[in-house]
Design a protein around this motif. Structure first.
Motif, short mmCIF file in Angstrom:
data_model
loop_
_atom_site.label_atom_id
_atom_site.label_comp_id
_atom_site.label_asym_id
_atom_site.label_seq_id
_atom_site.Cartn_x
_atom_site.Cartn_y
_atom_site.Cartn_z
N ILE A 18 0.81 -1.21 0.00
CA ILE A 18 0.00 0.00 0.00
C ILE A 18 0.85 1.26 0.00
CG2 ILE A 18 -0.24 -0.07 2.52
CD1 ILE A 18 -2.80 1.25 -0.06
N GLU A 19 1.96 1.26 0.72
CA GLU A 19 2.80 2.46 0.77
C GLU A 19 3.42 2.75 -0.59
OE1 GLU A 19 2.81 4.44 3.20
OE2 GLU A 19 1.70 3.15 4.59
N ASN A 33 -4.98 0.70 -11.76
CA ASN A 33 -6.36 0.24 -11.69
C ASN A 33 -6.51 -0.61 -10.44
OD1 ASN A 33 -9.04 -0.43 -12.32
ND2 ASN A 33 -8.39 -2.26 -13.42
N LEU A 34 -7.30 -0.14 -9.49
CA LEU A 34 -7.50 -0.89 -8.25
C LEU A 34 -8.42 -2.07 -8.51
CD1 LEU A 34 -7.98 2.12 -5.81
CD2 LEU A 34 -6.07 0.54 -5.82
N TYR A 48 -7.82 1.76 0.68
CA TYR A 48 -7.53 1.34 -0.68
C TYR A 48 -7.55 -0.18 -0.76
CZ TYR A 48 -6.17 6.06 -1.96
OH TYR A 48 -6.17 7.40 -2.22
N ALA A 49 -8.16 -0.71 -1.82
CA ALA A 49 -8.26 -2.15 -1.98
C ALA A 49 -7.24 -2.60 -3.02
CB ALA A 49 -9.67 -2.53 -2.41
N LEU A 50 -6.17 -3.22 -2.56
CA LEU A 50 -5.12 -3.71 -3.44
C LEU A 50 -5.42 -5.15 -3.84
CD1 LEU A 50 -1.92 -2.24 -1.79
CD2 LEU A 50 -3.24 -1.34 -3.66
N ILE A 162 -4.02 -13.11 5.78
CA ILE A 162 -3.41 -13.56 4.52
C ILE A 162 -2.83 -12.32 3.85
CG2 ILE A 162 -3.78 -14.69 2.30
CD1 ILE A 162 -6.13 -16.13 3.53
N PRO A 163 -1.52 -12.12 3.89
CA PRO A 163 -0.94 -10.88 3.35
C PRO A 163 -1.02 -10.84 1.83
CG PRO A 163 0.79 -12.43 4.01
CD PRO A 163 -0.52 -13.04 4.44
N LEU A 164 -1.21 -9.63 1.27
CA LEU A 164 -1.18 -9.47 -0.17
C LEU A 164 0.24 -9.60 -0.70
CD1 LEU A 164 -3.67 -6.50 -0.64
CD2 LEU A 164 -4.00 -8.85 -1.36
#
Length: 281
Positions: A18-19, A33-34, A48-50, A162-164
């Motif tokens: 995200i950063e 594009n999210l 924000y949805a990554l 669950i990390p992205l």
């Protein structure tokens, strides 16, 4: 400057941190594009949805400017070795311990709030067993310690994050080939708009064009212009009418862009005369 890691796949770039995404968006006007949609206006990074996906044009510009480097994470398809499995288990155990700590503190705080009544109840029970009142004393600290031990053994609801982004370092390799296949003319125009006109730029597919231009962040502003890139300065009348009528319907200014025989980029703006008159009034 520390370069942002972008995962390359099919000439598009995926960002999972995200950063990193906020750095590209707010510092460099690269919006991507999210894949997910924010549930509310993005007042903080958590809204924000990554992941976010960069278009080939954004990817090529960011590489040229030196903001990013490309990485390959295909190695993640291989089974983890014993060391990686141990690290993952350690991370999960730490997450569970962090969840249990506030649970224990909350239950102890509730216990301490009712401690005077609990002590009084225990004293009454001791007196009913015909103990002398002086010996019917209850140690508050001992009660708290006993309750803490009991709470720590309780089963609680557990959440596993669950990390992205892959949590282990060294989970990817650098890509030396940074060539991105894009339409040369469209990229040149994309770069020229970004450099000289201070717009935010996104794909124009949804409005039948090549690019959409925004006067500010698209999460707060509607697109103001639809850009159509022409291979030559010759323009079919029917195509002109279609593009202009569509831009009027969606309340946007239509821009035709072409490269002349001298290699200069030319912008031709088409706008409904009713909008021009309203602006003048």
């Amino acid at each position: 400057m520390v370069k942002i890691s972008v995962v390359r796949q099919h000439d598009r770039g995926f960002i999972y941190n995200i950063e990193d995404y906020l750095e590209l968006r707010f510092t460099h006007r690269i919006i991507g594009n999210l894949i997910g949609v924010p549930v509310s206006k993005p007042r903080s990074a958590h809204n924000y949805a990554l992941p976010a996906v960069l278009s080939p044009y954004e990817l090529k510009l960011a590489l040229k400017k030196g903001w990013i480097h490309l990485v390959d994470k295909r190695s993640l398809s291989l089974p983890p070795d014993d060391s990686q499995q141990a690290k993952i288990r350690e991370m999960i155990e730490q997450q569970l311990a962090e969840q249990r700590e506030p649970f224990v503190e909350k239950r102890l705080a509730e216990f301490r709030r009712h401690l005077p009544k609990i002590i009084e109840g225990k004293r009454k029970k001791l007196l009913k067993t015909q103990m002398i009142e002086d010996n019917a004393c209850v140690d508050p600290e001992q009660l708290v310690n006993d309750e803490k031990q009991r709470i720590e053994l309780m089963e609680i609801d557990k959440l596993i994050q669950i990390p992205l982004e892959h949590p282990l370092p060294g989970a990817y390799s650098m890509i030396n080939d940074e060539s991105i296949e894009v339409d040369a003319l469209k990229y040149r125009i994309f770069e020229d708009i970004w450099e000289n006109h201070n717009f935010y730029i996104s794909s124009g597919d949804s409005f039948g064009g090549d690019f959409l231009l925004y006067p500010g962040d698209p999460l707060y502003y509607h697109a103001s212009h639809v850009v159509h890139v022409l291979a030559t300065h010759q323009l079919d009348v029917k195509y002109l009418i279609r593009c202009c009528r569509l831009s009027v319907v969606v309340n946007k200014i239509c821009i035709f862009v072409y490269e002349d025989e001298h290699g200069k980029i030319n912008y031709q703006t088409m706008e409904w005369i009713g909008n021009v008159d309203n602006d003048n009034n």
